[in-house]
Design an enzyme around this catalytic site. Structure first.
Site, short mmCIF file in Angstrom:
data_model
loop_
_atom_site.label_atom_id
_atom_site.label_comp_id
_atom_site.label_asym_id
_atom_site.label_seq_id
_atom_site.Cartn_x
_atom_site.Cartn_y
_atom_site.Cartn_z
N HIS A 64 66.55 55.65 -24.85
CA HIS A 64 65.40 56.27 -25.53
C HIS A 64 64.57 55.22 -26.24
O HIS A 64 65.10 54.25 -26.80
CB HIS A 64 65.86 57.39 -26.47
CG HIS A 64 66.78 57.00 -27.57
ND1 HIS A 64 66.35 56.45 -28.76
CD2 HIS A 64 68.13 57.11 -27.69
CE1 HIS A 64 67.39 56.23 -29.55
NE2 HIS A 64 68.48 56.62 -28.92
N ASP B 220 62.44 55.93 -28.78
CA ASP B 220 62.17 56.27 -30.18
C ASP B 220 63.27 55.79 -31.12
O ASP B 220 64.41 55.58 -30.71
CB ASP B 220 61.98 57.78 -30.34
CG ASP B 220 63.14 58.59 -29.81
OD1 ASP B 220 63.59 58.31 -28.68
OD2 ASP B 220 63.62 59.50 -30.51
N ASP C 253 70.16 51.06 -32.45
CA ASP C 253 69.97 52.39 -31.83
C ASP C 253 68.51 52.59 -31.47
O ASP C 253 67.74 53.06 -32.30
CB ASP C 253 70.47 53.47 -32.79
CG ASP C 253 70.42 54.85 -32.19
OD1 ASP C 253 70.17 54.98 -30.99
OD2 ASP C 253 70.60 55.81 -32.95
N GLU D 7 64.30 61.28 -28.33
CA GLU D 7 65.72 61.61 -28.29
C GLU D 7 66.23 61.99 -29.67
O GLU D 7 67.15 62.80 -29.79
CB GLU D 7 66.51 60.40 -27.76
CG GLU D 7 67.97 60.70 -27.46
CD GLU D 7 68.93 60.49 -28.62
OE1 GLU D 7 70.06 60.96 -28.55
OE2 GLU D 7 68.52 59.85 -29.63
N GLU D 8 65.65 61.40 -30.72
CA GLU D 8 66.19 61.56 -32.08
C GLU D 8 65.72 62.85 -32.74
O GLU D 8 65.64 62.92 -33.96
CB GLU D 8 65.80 60.35 -32.94
CG GLU D 8 66.26 59.00 -32.41
CD GLU D 8 67.74 58.71 -32.68
OE1 GLU D 8 68.46 59.64 -33.08
OE2 GLU D 8 68.14 57.56 -32.48
N GLU E 169 73.30 53.82 -25.31
CA GLU E 169 73.39 54.04 -26.76
C GLU E 169 74.35 53.00 -27.35
O GLU E 169 75.26 52.53 -26.66
CB GLU E 169 73.95 55.44 -27.04
CG GLU E 169 73.04 56.58 -26.65
CD GLU E 169 71.94 56.85 -27.67
OE1 GLU E 169 71.85 56.12 -28.67
OE2 GLU E 169 71.17 57.81 -27.44
N HIS F 203 70.84 54.33 -37.48
CA HIS F 203 70.22 55.16 -38.52
C HIS F 203 70.45 54.62 -39.93
O HIS F 203 70.31 55.35 -40.90
CB HIS F 203 70.71 56.62 -38.44
CG HIS F 203 70.45 57.28 -37.12
ND1 HIS F 203 70.44 58.64 -36.96
CD2 HIS F 203 70.17 56.77 -35.90
CE1 HIS F 203 70.19 58.93 -35.68
NE2 HIS F 203 70.03 57.80 -35.02
ZN LIG Z 1 70.28 56.63 -30.03
#
Ligand SMILES: [Zn+2]
Length: 353
Positions: free
Chosen positions: A65, A67, A91, A121-122, A150, A325
């Site tokens: 992803h 984003d 990530d 995706e998030e 990931e 995150h």
């Molecule tokens: Zn991710």
């Protein structure tokens, strides 16, 4: 460019969820000359890049992803020693970096490789662009295997847990709190459910020697109109996480059984689980190609979308998983080289002779 330079390049183009266009454009421009056949296929802010075709070997899809989640950072994207600091460094721009490298360096013969870079995706399951990309691109759904890059510290993480959110709404009747008997307290109505929830023990789901835990938790609560009014509505968000043996239908049933008809239940975000497929030959070959460990993926990932379409899918990526995150997110540059070597070894091993 080195892997570190590629990752820094990816990280200097911001791509907060919903704002992936600039990064998608940049990656598309950079890979335009590397795509086979009719070239890159674009869907919204997502692209599908065919890298090799006609090998006669397995068709491998590598997905990542574009984003990143919004996090706080004390400085610009930068390299300090072995660390690269930036939003999304782990990530999962670390994974995208390996995808870029595979596009720019010679691929082993005997495999067809396709890259998928996708947006959103998030966020909620329904807004994730991989769903529409898979629906629009039949070539992807015919793949032999999909690897989602990931962050997993170069460990092979199999399957994924499912997730279901339920909005549980208790309804009562307002009254002045000096005379509560004239109303019906919606918050108090939830007491029995909260008791059952707190007494609930995780149950285990073992598949292929890997263990998932099935759990249900209240994660949010809201209700009440004022301090002196008996509340007429009280809402709980229940999050059910479940292993590969639990279907979406069973997960829904688990929540309904727990609520026992005491409240209205609205299922708001449902993401299926995916099986580990540890003994699938392409999965076993990846485990044997230098992956640092084989583990169950307890959290949900997009491997479930491929699994639902009958495409075996696994998680394997070079990012530092614990940094996902986080404030001042970083990832370890030496892990990029290790991850690239594992993927290259695997592609070489599974290639048709
Ligand atoms: Zn991710």
């Amino acid at each position: 460019m080195s892997l570190a330079e590629d990752l820094l390049w990816l990280c200097t183009i911001p791509s907060l969820i919903g704002e992936e266009r600039a990064l998608c454009d940049a990656v598309q421009a950079r890979l335009a000359g590397r795509a086979q056949g009719a070239g890159i296929r674009r869907y919204g802010d997502s692209i599908v890049v065919p890298l090799s075709r006609g090998s006669g070997g397995p068709h491998v899809v590598l997905g990542g992803h574009l984003d990143v989640v919004r996090t706080e950072h004390d400085g610009p994207p930068r390299i300090e020693g072995e660390r690269l600091y930036a939003p999304g460094a782990a990530d999962m721009k670390s994974g995208l970096c390996l995808m870029l490298a595979l596009a720019q360096r010679p691929l082993p013969p005997g495999v067809d490789v396709t890259l998928v870079f996708y947006a959103r995706e998030e966020g909620p399951y329904a807004e994730n662009e991989l769903g529409p990309v898979l629906a629009a691109d039949p070539e992807l759904t015919g793949a032999s295997i999909a690897v989602m890059l990931e962050p997993s510290d170069n460990k092979l993480q199999l399957g994924c847990g499912g997730s279901l959110h339920a909005n549980v709404r208790f309804r009562g009747r307002t009254a002045h709190s000096a005379r509560p008997w004239q109303g019906d307290n919606a918050i108090h109505q939830s007491a029995a459910l909260l008791q059952r929830l707190s007494a609930l023990q995780p149950t285990t789901d073992e598949r292929d020697g890997l263990t998932w835990k099935n759990v249900i938790s209240a994660t949010m609560a809201s209700g009440g109109r004022a301090r002196n009014i008996i509340p007429d509505v009280f809402e709980l968000n229940l999050n059910h996480r479940f292993g590969p043996s639990t279907s979406v239908q069973q997960a829904e049933q688990n929540v309904l059984s727990l609520v026992q008809g005491e409240a209205e239940v609205e299922l708001v975000d449902i993401s299926p689980s995916a099986p580990p497929l540890r003994h699938h030959p392409l999965v076993a070959a990846l485990a044997d190609s230098g992956a640092l460990a084989v583990e169950p993926k307890q959290a949900w990932t997009d491997v479930a979308r491929f699994a639902a379409l009958g495409v075996p899918a696994v998680n394997f990526g070079p990012g530092v998983q614990a940094q996902a995150h986080q404030r001042n997110e970083w990832t370890l540059l030496p892990q990029l080289e290790v991850g690239y070597a594992v993927l290259h070894t695997w592609l070489t091993r599974i290639g048709a002779p």
